[in-house]
Write a protein that holds these residues in place. Structure first.
Motif, PDB file in Angstrom:
ATOM      1  N   GLY A  94       0.790  -1.213   0.120  1.00  0.00           N
ATOM      2  CA  GLY A  94       0.159  -0.046  -0.002  1.00  0.00           C
ATOM      3  C   GLY A  94       0.819   1.213   0.048  1.00  0.00           C
ATOM      4  O   GLY A  94       2.249   1.125  -0.130  1.00  0.00           O
ATOM      5  N   ASP A  95       0.280   2.279   0.435  1.00  0.00           N
ATOM      6  CA  ASP A  95       1.044   3.842   0.188  1.00  0.00           C
ATOM      7  C   ASP A  95       1.479   3.885   1.521  1.00  0.00           C
ATOM      8  O   ASP A  95       1.744   2.962   2.347  1.00  0.00           O
ATOM      9  CB  ASP A  95      -0.088   4.784   0.181  1.00  0.00           C
ATOM     10  N   TYR A  96       2.245   5.158   1.569  1.00  0.00           N
ATOM     11  CA  TYR A  96       3.053   5.375   2.789  1.00  0.00           C
ATOM     12  C   TYR A  96       2.149   5.511   4.171  1.00  0.00           C
ATOM     13  O   TYR A  96       0.907   5.901   3.947  1.00  0.00           O
ATOM     14  CB  TYR A  96       3.673   6.751   2.644  1.00  0.00           C
ATOM     15  N   ARG A  97       2.611   5.116   5.193  1.00  0.00           N
ATOM     16  CA  ARG A  97       1.701   5.045   6.339  1.00  0.00           C
ATOM     17  C   ARG A  97       2.092   6.116   7.655  1.00  0.00           C
ATOM     18  O   ARG A  97       1.423   6.369   8.440  1.00  0.00           O
ATOM     19  CB  ARG A  97       1.907   3.561   6.958  1.00  0.00           C
ATOM     20  N   THR A  98       3.115   6.577   7.509  1.00  0.00           N
ATOM     21  CA  THR A  98       3.815   7.873   8.321  1.00  0.00           C
ATOM     22  C   THR A  98       3.876   9.159   7.974  1.00  0.00           C
ATOM     23  O   THR A  98       3.842   9.339   6.518  1.00  0.00           O
ATOM     24  CB  THR A  98       5.051   7.345   9.168  1.00  0.00           C
ATOM     25  N   THR A 135      -5.832   8.504  -0.485  1.00  0.00           N
ATOM     26  CA  THR A 135      -5.708   8.103   0.690  1.00  0.00           C
ATOM     27  C   THR A 135      -6.073   6.408   0.556  1.00  0.00           C
ATOM     28  O   THR A 135      -6.744   6.174  -0.076  1.00  0.00           O
ATOM     29  CB  THR A 135      -6.479   8.480   1.852  1.00  0.00           C
ATOM     30  N   ASP A 136      -5.212   5.840   1.672  1.00  0.00           N
ATOM     31  CA  ASP A 136      -5.512   4.215   1.342  1.00  0.00           C
ATOM     32  C   ASP A 136      -6.435   3.813   2.406  1.00  0.00           C
ATOM     33  O   ASP A 136      -6.220   4.099   3.356  1.00  0.00           O
ATOM     34  CB  ASP A 136      -3.935   3.734   1.603  1.00  0.00           C
ATOM     35  N   PRO A 137      -7.192   2.864   2.016  1.00  0.00           N
ATOM     36  CA  PRO A 137      -8.113   2.379   2.794  1.00  0.00           C
ATOM     37  C   PRO A 137      -7.537   1.091   3.580  1.00  0.00           C
ATOM     38  O   PRO A 137      -8.169   0.383   4.353  1.00  0.00           O
ATOM     39  CB  PRO A 137      -9.274   1.757   1.982  1.00  0.00           C
ATOM     40  N   SER A 138      -6.495   0.383   3.141  1.00  0.00           N
ATOM     41  CA  SER A 138      -5.942  -0.827   3.334  1.00  0.00           C
ATOM     42  C   SER A 138      -5.332  -0.934   4.776  1.00  0.00           C
ATOM     43  O   SER A 138      -4.827   0.208   5.364  1.00  0.00           O
ATOM     44  CB  SER A 138      -4.949  -1.392   2.355  1.00  0.00           C
ATOM     45  N   CYS A 139      -5.407  -1.916   5.508  1.00  0.00           N
ATOM     46  CA  CYS A 139      -4.625  -2.305   6.702  1.00  0.00           C
ATOM     47  C   CYS A 139      -3.901  -3.358   6.720  1.00  0.00           C
ATOM     48  O   CYS A 139      -4.071  -4.479   6.106  1.00  0.00           O
ATOM     49  CB  CYS A 139      -5.993  -2.544   7.830  1.00  0.00           C
ATOM     50  N   ASP A 154      -6.056  -6.440   5.288  1.00  0.00           N
ATOM     51  CA  ASP A 154      -7.846  -5.881   5.388  1.00  0.00           C
ATOM     52  C   ASP A 154      -7.940  -4.701   4.773  1.00  0.00           C
ATOM     53  O   ASP A 154      -7.016  -4.207   4.369  1.00  0.00           O
ATOM     54  CB  ASP A 154      -8.085  -6.301   7.020  1.00  0.00           C
ATOM     55  N   SER A 155      -9.074  -3.899   5.229  1.00  0.00           N
ATOM     56  CA  SER A 155      -9.164  -2.829   4.543  1.00  0.00           C
ATOM     57  C   SER A 155     -10.498  -1.928   5.349  1.00  0.00           C
ATOM     58  O   SER A 155     -11.567  -2.767   5.892  1.00  0.00           O
ATOM     59  CB  SER A 155     -10.015  -3.033   3.090  1.00  0.00           C
ATOM     60  N   MET A 156     -10.328  -0.822   5.549  1.00  0.00           N
ATOM     61  CA  MET A 156     -11.262   0.094   6.235  1.00  0.00           C
ATOM     62  C   MET A 156     -12.334   0.178   5.164  1.00  0.00           C
ATOM     63  O   MET A 156     -12.209   0.195   3.860  1.00  0.00           O
ATOM     64  CB  MET A 156     -10.599   1.550   6.697  1.00  0.00           C
ATOM     65  N   PRO A 157     -13.446   0.828   5.348  1.00  0.00           N
ATOM     66  CA  PRO A 157     -14.379   1.145   4.553  1.00  0.00           C
ATOM     67  C   PRO A 157     -14.267   2.151   3.360  1.00  0.00           C
ATOM     68  O   PRO A 157     -14.856   2.071   2.311  1.00  0.00           O
ATOM     69  CB  PRO A 157     -15.798   1.437   5.251  1.00  0.00           C
ATOM     70  N   GLU A 158     -13.153   3.154   3.786  1.00  0.00           N
ATOM     71  CA  GLU A 158     -12.681   4.077   3.173  1.00  0.00           C
ATOM     72  C   GLU A 158     -11.041   4.423   3.446  1.00  0.00           C
ATOM     73  O   GLU A 158     -11.075   4.010   4.537  1.00  0.00           O
ATOM     74  CB  GLU A 158     -13.574   5.195   3.309  1.00  0.00           C
ATOM     75  N   GLY A 159     -10.747   5.152   2.326  1.00  0.00           N
ATOM     76  CA  GLY A 159      -9.378   5.497   2.565  1.00  0.00           C
ATOM     77  C   GLY A 159      -9.443   6.701   3.632  1.00  0.00           C
ATOM     78  O   GLY A 159     -10.078   7.323   3.439  1.00  0.00           O
ATOM     79  N   ARG A 160      -8.417   6.762   4.178  1.00  0.00           N
ATOM     80  CA  ARG A 160      -8.132   7.658   5.268  1.00  0.00           C
ATOM     81  C   ARG A 160      -6.605   8.054   5.756  1.00  0.00           C
ATOM     82  O   ARG A 160      -5.767   7.225   5.851  1.00  0.00           O
ATOM     83  CB  ARG A 160      -8.827   7.368   6.685  1.00  0.00           C
ATOM     84  N   GLY A 161      -6.517   9.355   5.628  1.00  0.00           N
ATOM     85  CA  GLY A 161      -5.284   9.927   6.323  1.00  0.00           C
ATOM     86  C   GLY A 161      -5.469  10.622   7.637  1.00  0.00           C
ATOM     87  O   GLY A 161      -6.547  11.015   7.667  1.00  0.00           O
TER      88      GLY A 161
END
Length: 379
Positions: A94-98, A135-139, A154-161
Motif C-alpha cells: 500500500g501507500d506510505y503510512r507515516t 488516501t489508502d483504505p488498506s490495513c 484487511d481494509s477500512m470502508p474508506e481511505g483515510r489519512g
C-alpha cells in the motif's frame, strides 16, 4: 521502556521540510526516568532509509523488551540494549503510512490467552504530501515476534489519512478523524472523514469493521481523540492553518474549530449506561508487574456473565499518533456468575515489558460495559 526510561526517535533539526535531508534528525536517544537526555543521539538506519517519510514513526514495546518500529512502509524489531536490528518483516503493501501521510496504528489488547504476544495493526495513509493525494483504505496486521512475521491484509470502508486509533475497554478499537484526500500539513487535506469506524479484532477477517456515529465537524490536521475515565471519547482539534482562521474561504473552507465533542460508544448507549459496574474498590492504587495480585470489589447486574479487568495506558498523543498507548486484560479469580457483589483476585502481567511503568486507568468491564475508570500507578 520497561525500566522507565524513554525511547525518543526521529524529528527535525529546525522544523523545515523533511525533503531536505540537512533538516532531518533520523536518530534516537534515551531519556532517563526524569526526562533528562542521556546525552547521545544514535543514528537509526530504518529512519534514514525512509526519508522523507521518516517522521512520527509507529513504535510499540514488545513482550520481550524489544521495540517494533515502523516508518513509511518498512518495519523492524529493534533491540535498544544492543543497538541491533533483530528482524525485518516484509514491507507493508500500500501507500506510505507515516508523516506526512500518517495513518493510524494500535497495539491490540494484550492478555495471557496468547502469552501476552503483541499483535499490531496499521491502517490508512497516502501517496504524497499534497491536497490531491489519494488516501489508502488498506490495513495490515502483524505479530512481530512470530518466527516469520507476515502482514494479514484487511481494509477500512474508506481511505483515510490522519486517522486515529483509540483502544476501548471492551476490546474493540475506535477509528476516527482525518480526511479522505490530501495529507498532513496546513491546508493540505480535504474531504473530511466524518464517520467513526469500529474494529473488532476478534471477528473473522472480512467482518471486523462496522460504521458508527458521524460528526459534522471536520477533524483534520492537529485533531485529537482521547479515551476518558467514563469510557466515552473526547474529540477535539482541527487546526489546518498555521494560525487560527475563523472564516472560511472559497479556496479552503475549513476553519479552525474550537468545539469539543464527546463520542459515546455503543457499550454506553441506551440501557447499557445503567449496567455499569459500580462501587468499584481496588485494594491498592500502586500495582506491581511481575504476577503480583490485587483485589477488586464491585457491584454488577445479576445477569452479568463475564467480567474483565482492563488497565489502560493512554500514552502521548500528537499528529494522530498515539505513542505508547496499550490495554491489558488481566487474569482474575473469584468471579461468580449471577452474583451482584463480586470479590475478585486479579493477577498483574509477568513483567514490565508487558506493562511498562507509569500511570494507567483501570476499568472493570462487565459483559462489555466499563465502570468509571480509576487511576493507578504501575511499577
Amino acid at each position: 521502556m520497561p525500566d522507565g526510561t524513554l525511547f525518543v526517535a526521529s524529528g527535525s533539526l529546525n522544523g523545515k521540510t523533511p525533503a531536505d535531508p540537512q533538516n532531518n534528525n533520523p536518530t534516537y536517544e534515551i531519556l532517563d526516568r526524569q526526562g533528562r537526555s542521556m546525552g547521545e543521539s544514535v543514528p537509526m538506519t530504518l529512519l534514514k532509509k525512509a526519508e522523507p517519510y521518516y517522521m512520527y514513526p509507529f513504535i510499540h514495546l514488545l513482550a520481550d523488551g524489544r521495540l517494533f518500529v515502523f516508518t513509511a512502509k518498512s518495519s523492524q524489531v529493534f533491540d535498544v540494549t544492543t543497538n541491533d536490528v533483530v528482524k525485518e518483516p516484509p514491507e507493508l503493501p500500500g501507500d506510505y503510512r507515516t508523516y506526512p501521510n500518517t495513518g493510524g496504528s494500535a497495539l491490540l489488547p494484550l492478555s495471557s490467552s496468547n502469552n501476552w504476544q503483541p499483535d499490531i495493526i496499521i491502517c490508512g495513509g497516502g501517496a504524497y504530501q499534497d491536497i490531491s493525494s489519494p488516501t489508502d483504505p488498506s490495513c495490515g496486521r502483524i505479530r512481530p515476534l512470530d518466527d516469520n512475521p507476515t502482514w494479514e491484509m484487511d481494509s477500512m470502508p474508506e481511505g483515510r489519512g490522519m486517522v486515529e486509533a483509540i483502544l476501548l475497554p471492551d476490546g474493540t478499537i475506535l477509528w476516527l478523524n482525518g480526511a479522505q484526500q490530501g495529507a498532513q500539513g496546513f491546508e493540505l487535506a480535504t474531504k473530511p472523514a466524518f464517520e467513526t469506524l469500529i474494529y473488532d479484532p476478534e471477528a473473522v477477517l472480512g467482518k471486523r469493521w462496522t460504521t458508527g456515529a458521524s460528526s459534522e465537524i471536520p477533524r483534520l490536521y492537529h485533531s485529537v481523540a482521547l479515551l476518558l475515565l467514563d469510557g466515552t471519547v473526547m474529540v477535539a482539534g482541527s487546526n489546518p492553518w498555521a494560525v487560527p482562521v475563523l472564516e472560511a474561504t472559497p479556496d479552503y473552507p475549513y476553519i479552525t474549530d474550537f468545539r469539543v465533542e464527546i463520542y459515546t460508544p455503543a457499550y454506553l448507549s441506551g440501557d447499557n449506561a445503567n449496567r455499569r459496574p459500580t462501587n468499584v474498590k481496588l485494594s491498592t492504587l500502586s500495582l506491581v508487574a511481575g504476577s503480583e495480585t490485587f483485589a477488586v470489589d464491585c457491584d454488577v447486574p445479576a445477569a452479568v456473565q463475564t467480567i474483565k479487568i482492563a488497565p489502560y495506558h493512554g500514552g502521548f498523543v500528537t499528529h494522530s499518533l498515539h505513542m505508547s498507548h496499550r490495554m491489558l486484560f488481566l487474569d482474575i479469580e473469584g468471579f461468580q456468575p449471577g452474583a451482584e457483589q463480586q470479590s475478585l483476585t486479579v493477577s498483574m502481567p509477568p513483567n514490565n515489558n508487558v506493562a511498562p511503568p507509569g500511570p494507567y486507568v483501570v476499568y472493570v468491564v462487565a459483559d462489555g460495559v466499563p465502570s468509571i475508570g480509576q487511576f493507578v500507578m504501575v511499577s
